[in-house]
Write an enzyme that holds these catalytic residues in place. Structure first.
Site, PDB file in Angstrom:
ATOM      1  N   LYS A 104       0.978  -1.108   0.044  1.00  0.00           N
ATOM      2  CA  LYS A 104       0.104  -0.145  -0.001  1.00  0.00           C
ATOM      3  C   LYS A 104       0.875   1.371   0.081  1.00  0.00           C
ATOM      4  O   LYS A 104       2.135   1.229   0.405  1.00  0.00           O
ATOM      5  CB  LYS A 104      -1.014   0.077   1.435  1.00  0.00           C
ATOM      6  CG  LYS A 104      -2.228   0.778   1.164  1.00  0.00           C
ATOM      7  CD  LYS A 104      -3.196   0.207   0.280  1.00  0.00           C
ATOM      8  CE  LYS A 104      -4.474   1.103   0.191  1.00  0.00           C
ATOM      9  NZ  LYS A 104      -5.436   0.089  -0.373  1.00  0.00           N
TER      10      LYS A 104
HETATM   11  P1  NAD Z   1     -13.188   7.690  -2.510  1.00  0.00           P
HETATM   12  O1  NAD Z   1     -12.129   8.641  -2.028  1.00  0.00           O
HETATM   13  O2  NAD Z   1     -13.774   7.596  -3.852  1.00  0.00           O
HETATM   14  O3  NAD Z   1     -14.610   7.987  -1.458  1.00  0.00           O
HETATM   15  C1  NAD Z   1     -14.436   7.767  -0.202  1.00  0.00           C
HETATM   16  C2  NAD Z   1     -15.849   8.377   0.364  1.00  0.00           C
HETATM   17  O4  NAD Z   1     -15.617   8.522   1.913  1.00  0.00           O
HETATM   18  C3  NAD Z   1     -16.279   9.682  -0.159  1.00  0.00           C
HETATM   19  O5  NAD Z   1     -17.687   9.798  -0.279  1.00  0.00           O
HETATM   20  C4  NAD Z   1     -15.804  10.627   1.060  1.00  0.00           C
HETATM   21  O6  NAD Z   1     -16.527  11.985   1.268  1.00  0.00           O
HETATM   22  C5  NAD Z   1     -16.264   9.636   2.247  1.00  0.00           C
HETATM   23  N1  NAD Z   1     -15.622  10.207   3.460  1.00  0.00           N
HETATM   24  C6  NAD Z   1     -14.236  10.228   3.716  1.00  0.00           C
HETATM   25  N2  NAD Z   1     -14.156  10.479   5.294  1.00  0.00           N
HETATM   26  C7  NAD Z   1     -15.175  10.172   5.545  1.00  0.00           C
HETATM   27  C8  NAD Z   1     -15.448  10.412   7.094  1.00  0.00           C
HETATM   28  N3  NAD Z   1     -14.711  10.569   7.833  1.00  0.00           N
HETATM   29  N4  NAD Z   1     -16.843   9.860   7.489  1.00  0.00           N
HETATM   30  C9  NAD Z   1     -17.525   9.718   6.404  1.00  0.00           C
HETATM   31  N5  NAD Z   1     -17.569   9.896   5.020  1.00  0.00           N
HETATM   32  C10 NAD Z   1     -16.117   9.934   4.625  1.00  0.00           C
HETATM   33  O7  NAD Z   1     -12.612   6.241  -1.730  1.00  0.00           O
HETATM   34  P2  NAD Z   1     -12.930   4.907  -2.162  1.00  0.00           P
HETATM   35  O8  NAD Z   1     -12.029   4.420  -3.287  1.00  0.00           O
HETATM   36  O9  NAD Z   1     -14.402   4.835  -2.321  1.00  0.00           O
HETATM   37  O10 NAD Z   1     -12.365   3.872  -0.982  1.00  0.00           O
HETATM   38  C11 NAD Z   1     -13.289   3.911   0.317  1.00  0.00           C
HETATM   39  C12 NAD Z   1     -12.769   2.947   1.158  1.00  0.00           C
HETATM   40  O11 NAD Z   1     -12.611   1.578   0.404  1.00  0.00           O
HETATM   41  C13 NAD Z   1     -11.463   2.868   1.852  1.00  0.00           C
HETATM   42  O12 NAD Z   1     -11.478   2.320   2.995  1.00  0.00           O
HETATM   43  C14 NAD Z   1     -10.446   2.232   0.735  1.00  0.00           C
HETATM   44  O13 NAD Z   1      -9.273   1.919   1.242  1.00  0.00           O
HETATM   45  C15 NAD Z   1     -11.389   1.223   0.395  1.00  0.00           C
HETATM   46  N6  NAD Z   1     -11.184   0.404  -0.871  1.00  0.00           N
HETATM   47  C16 NAD Z   1     -11.108   1.069  -2.108  1.00  0.00           C
HETATM   48  C17 NAD Z   1     -11.078   0.267  -3.293  1.00  0.00           C
HETATM   49  C18 NAD Z   1     -11.342   0.914  -4.604  1.00  0.00           C
HETATM   50  O14 NAD Z   1     -11.039   0.219  -5.716  1.00  0.00           O
HETATM   51  N7  NAD Z   1     -11.377   2.407  -4.803  1.00  0.00           N
HETATM   52  C19 NAD Z   1     -10.871  -1.048  -3.320  1.00  0.00           C
HETATM   53  C20 NAD Z   1     -10.504  -1.780  -1.809  1.00  0.00           C
HETATM   54  C21 NAD Z   1     -10.656  -0.947  -0.891  1.00  0.00           C
END
Ligand code: NAD
Length: 418
Positions: A104
């Site tokens: 990561k």
């Molecule tokens: P992103 O940046 O696209 O979206 C994150 C969302 O969470 C946004 O809507 C943001 O406003 C919201 N957010 C941020 N801080 C917050 C808080 N304190 N309270 C409430 N909402 C909050 O990110 P993403 O890619 O959707 O990732 C979200 C989670 O999924 C993370 O934990 C990431 O590690 C995990 N993840 C993502 C992927 C991927 O393919 N994008 C894959 C595996 C895991």
């Protein structure tokens, strides 16, 4: 170390599963610590002012293949968090039997304060400072929180300039025209939704009689919301960092997703939905719904929150949203928690498909990708479900047991003299 850090949590889940399978103490140490921790101080402009930003790439394990894992840009990025997320990638790839290890990366910065040009310079410098530790057969990054296709394109370009030839397979989650894969953008959210639907079936529940609340409305949450709504679930609440919206009749999730995706990117707070009420992120987690999907950040379901969770099924779209004490409270209540290393693996599964297509210079159809993705994830769920029943443990313990066992088998083949 902070007693409630994500690293503590991930290590406690690892220790618990290692105890369950009686993991050899030597191999336990090998898998407990990351293989390599890279820290860089990146000179970068933020809103026109030169600063030094801390960047990391933690490579947890390469036992089963090249390192694989996303890059996040967020003010809270620090080395323990990235170390925990790198270990989660090792377990995720192993659980789904992808030929990768785990890594990561992240930079402690607030992209909202930076211009596009500043973000590009930061990204290019971060790549230069990490080289030669990234590469198609070495370590393959992808998007995570606050990073996207455009940032992946800059990484491809910078790495290609340094290599002297084109290396699109150095990252996944690229734009389609630069070697990206169909279906990658929505893979994690759709995958999470597919698993929620498959778990509802295993629990004998009809999706059309199900209410859902989703925390986080970004790449994961918004696609999960769309897929669940398409399947007939009533998505009654969604939230982002600005707060949430609740409507008992169900929310128009496709419309909300279009609004937040922009351009420019906008927050739910600014969206008017007739008949919807505003609600806080904390209230969303405690709503009286059937399915709760935390899809924002880690450590959201604390022990205190868990006492008030009413959902029968928690589907961990985010990495590490549930702290261990909360996990125990939820298990004692009979709430089924589908763990992050299974639920959000759709992204890395389609990343793997993207990498395979790049290496072979071919492209698969969307239907083929979606079918393969569904098969990999649902098989993963069934394996976890079976181990849960056979061993009388939680789905999280079962997922870790299966994942650690598979890495352990390879470790033995590679290291045991006889
Ligand atoms: P992103 O940046 O696209 O979206 C994150 C969302 O969470 C946004 O809507 C943001 O406003 C919201 N957010 C941020 N801080 C917050 C808080 N304190 N309270 C409430 N909402 C909050 O990110 P993403 O890619 O959707 O990732 C979200 C989670 O999924 C993370 O934990 C990431 O590690 C995990 N993840 C993502 C992927 C991927 O393919 N994008 C894959 C595996 C895991």
């Amino acid at each position: 170390m902070n007693a409630t850090s994500l690293l503590d949590h991930v290590r406690s889940y690892f220790d618990d599963a290692a105890d369950l399978i009686g993991l050899d103490p030597g191999y336990r140490q090998v898998l407990f610590y990351p293989e390599r921790v890279l820290a860089v101080n990146i000179p970068a402009k933020v809103g026109g002012t030169l600063q030094v930003l801390r960047g990391y790439r933690v490579q947890h394990s390469s036992v089963r293949g090249p390192y694989k894992g996303g890059i996040r840009y967020h003010p809270a990025v620090e080395v323990d968090e990235i170390t925990a997320l790198a270990a989660l990638m090792t377990w995720k790839c192993s659980l789904l039997n992808l030929p990768y290890g785990g890594a990561k990366g992240g930079v402690a910065c607030d992209p909202a304060l930076m211009s596009l040009a500043e973000l590009e310079l930061l990204t290019r410098r971060y790549v230069r400072m990490l080289m030669p530790n990234l590469g198609p057969l070495v370590d393959i990054p992808a998007p995570d929180v606050n990073t996207n296709e455009r940032i992946m394109a800059w990484i491809v370009d910078e790495a290609s300039v340094l290599a002297g030839y084109n290396v699109p397979s150095i990252v996944t989650g690229k734009p389609l025209t630069l070697g990206g894969s169909l279906g990658r953008r929505e893979a994690t959210g759709y995958g999470a939704a597919s698993l929620a639907l498959a778990a509802l079936q295993l629990l004998g529940r009809d999706a059309r009689d199900t209410t859902v609340a989703i925390q986080g409305f970004g790449k994961v949450g918004s696609w999960a919301a769309r897929r669940l709504a398409e399947a007939g679930c009533k998505v009654v609440a969604v939230s982002d960092v600005s707060g949430g919206k609740y409507r008992a009749l169900g929310l128009p999730v496709a419309q909300l997703a279009e609004f937040t995706a922009g351009p420019p990117e906008q927050f739910l707070h600014g969206c008017r939905v007739p008949g919807a009420e505003d609600l806080s992120n904390r209230d969303l987690l405690e709503l009286d719904v059937d399915v709760l999907v935390p899809a924002a950040m880690e450590n959201q379901i604390t022990a205190e929150v868990a006492q008030n969770v009413k959902a029968a099924l928690v589907v961990e779209g985010a990495n590490g949203p549930t702290v261990p004490a909360a996990d125990t409270i939820l298990a004692n209540k009979g709430c089924v928690v589908l763990p992050d290393i299974l639920v959000n693996a759709g992204g890395v599964v389609v990343s793997y498909f993207e990498w395979v297509q790049n290496l072979q210079a071919i492209s698969w159809s969307l239907a083929e990708i979606q079918q393969r993705l569904e098969n990999v994830l649902v098989n993963g769920l069934h394996a976890v479900w079976e181990a849960t029943q056979d061993l009388g443990i939680t789905p999280r313990q079962a997922a870790y047991v299966l994942a650690i066992r598979r890495v352990d088998e390879v470790l033995k083949l590679r290291h045991d003299p006889h």
